[in-house]
Scaffold this motif. Structure first.
Motif, PDB file in Angstrom:
ATOM      1  N   UNK A  34     -69.534 -50.623  22.431  1.00 48.73           N
ATOM      2  CA  UNK A  34     -68.669 -49.717  22.206  1.00 48.73           C
ATOM      3  C   UNK A  34     -69.055 -48.417  22.564  1.00 48.73           C
ATOM      4  N   UNK A  35     -70.338 -48.079  22.003  1.00 55.22           N
ATOM      5  CA  UNK A  35     -70.841 -46.763  22.252  1.00 55.22           C
ATOM      6  C   UNK A  35     -70.873 -46.283  23.898  1.00 55.22           C
ATOM      7  N   UNK A  36     -71.242 -47.379  24.473  1.00 54.75           N
ATOM      8  CA  UNK A  36     -71.297 -47.299  26.091  1.00 54.75           C
ATOM      9  C   UNK A  36     -70.135 -47.021  26.787  1.00 54.75           C
ATOM     10  N   UNK A  37     -69.220 -48.110  26.311  1.00 56.36           N
ATOM     11  CA  UNK A  37     -67.753 -48.016  26.639  1.00 56.36           C
ATOM     12  C   UNK A  37     -67.087 -46.438  26.516  1.00 56.36           C
ATOM     13  N   UNK A  95     -58.709 -43.558  20.806  1.00 56.74           N
ATOM     14  CA  UNK A  95     -59.957 -44.592  20.481  1.00 56.74           C
ATOM     15  C   UNK A  95     -59.975 -44.827  18.831  1.00 56.74           C
ATOM     16  N   UNK A  96     -59.446 -43.985  18.077  1.00 59.90           N
ATOM     17  CA  UNK A  96     -59.660 -44.020  16.487  1.00 59.90           C
ATOM     18  C   UNK A  96     -58.710 -45.174  16.083  1.00 59.90           C
ATOM     19  N   UNK A 212     -57.725 -50.745  29.716  1.00 64.21           N
ATOM     20  CA  UNK A 212     -58.163 -51.944  29.079  1.00 64.21           C
ATOM     21  C   UNK A 212     -59.317 -51.637  28.556  1.00 64.21           C
ATOM     22  N   UNK A 213     -60.419 -50.748  28.821  1.00 58.42           N
ATOM     23  CA  UNK A 213     -61.619 -50.300  28.116  1.00 58.42           C
ATOM     24  C   UNK A 213     -61.143 -49.815  27.084  1.00 58.42           C
ATOM     25  N   UNK A 219     -61.032 -52.826  19.710  1.00 65.00           N
ATOM     26  CA  UNK A 219     -61.301 -54.263  19.141  1.00 65.00           C
ATOM     27  C   UNK A 219     -62.910 -54.133  18.749  1.00 65.00           C
ATOM     28  N   UNK A 220     -63.611 -53.869  19.711  1.00 64.20           N
ATOM     29  CA  UNK A 220     -65.112 -54.023  19.348  1.00 64.20           C
ATOM     30  C   UNK A 220     -65.464 -53.476  18.096  1.00 64.20           C
ATOM     31  N   UNK A 221     -64.944 -52.178  17.788  1.00 63.22           N
ATOM     32  CA  UNK A 221     -65.019 -51.508  16.524  1.00 63.22           C
ATOM     33  C   UNK A 221     -64.413 -51.871  15.238  1.00 63.22           C
TER      34      UNK A 221
END
Length: 259
Positions: A34-37, A95-96, A212-213, A219-221
């Protein structure tokens, strides 16, 4: 607050330690991805100093578990017109979890809503008549601060006034052109943006919700946040103790007390 576990959290603790270790490793890998995305999305949609990428990415990830911290700094973008501050606010709030962007919100909106709030074009924060909202913002960054308001409630005996309490601790991301007044500025991580001349970035359509990203990162977070909350209390306490030890041993009073 953390003494009461949900049924899902209790089931996790009932599992053997090997299973928990596997889940922790999975959560760690999810957070790294997630950090890299987030950094990739910042590079794609925003022309900003690359030194800001790790700060913004970590701040976004931290909002998912911000209640585990005793305080959480605001993120503030000080930028000239046409520098992309509105775009980066919209990207961050997308993103939040429960993120939203408003312009010049009222005092009631700040303490009656939940989630992370993005405040755009916040030029009026230092003006006369905004004292109440400044006082509120000066307190929202610290855990345990509450606002109390009177509320009318109908009962058998008639209408009576009762006290309604609001927890105002929440992450905020703000942006304006003229800067932040001194006291509120001390609560902020301030990043300065400059006008971009890169047409290949400036002219992009802001299709954040359909990206998509973006969806994958959220979802990952969300998956990782639940497990992080189980172990994060211990980690945060240790971080605070380490920080206080560092301060005590590196900031020594060297004032000469002799005449």
């Amino acid at each position: 607050e953390r003494m009461i576990l949900t049924e899902e959290e209790f089931k996790k603790l009932e599992k053997p330690s090997t299973d928990l270790n596997e889940e922790k490793e999975t959560a760690h890998n999810n957070l790294v991805e997630a950090y890299e995305n987030i950094i990739d999305l910042l590079k794609y949609y925003c022309d900003i100093d690359e030194r800001f990428h790790p700060i913004i990415s970590c701040w976004i990830i931290g909002t998912y578990i911000h209640k585990n911290f005793d305080s959480y700094p605001y993120l503030f973008f000080n930028a000239m017109r046409g520098s992309g501050k509105s775009r980066i606010l919209r990207l961050i709030t997308t993103l939040l979890k429960d993120g939203d962007v408003l312009s010049s919100p009222t005092e009631a909106v700040l303490f009656r809503t939940i989630g992370t709030l993005g405040i755009d074009e916040f030029e009026s924060v230092g003006r006369k008549g905004k004292e109440n909202i400044r006082e509120l913002l000066n307190s929202c960054y610290k855990k345990g601060t509450k606002i109390k308001r009177m509320k009318q409630v109908k009962s058998i005996e008639g209408v009576e006034q009762v006290v309604e309490s609001f927890d105002i601790f929440r992450p905020l991301v703000m942006a304006n052109i003229w800067g932040m007044e001194e006291v509120l500025g001390d609560r902020c991580i301030t990043l300065t943006l400059e006008r971009s001349n890169k047409s290949e970035i400036v002219n992009l359509v802001e299709n954040f919700d359909n990206n998509f990203l973006v969806r994958k990162t959220k979802e990952l977070l969300s998956k990782s946040a639940n497990l992080c909350c189980l172990c994060n209390d211990v980690v945060v306490v240790q971080c605070y103790e380490d920080w206080n030890f560092y301060i005590k041993n590196n900031y020594i009073n060297t004032i000469n007390i002799n005449n």
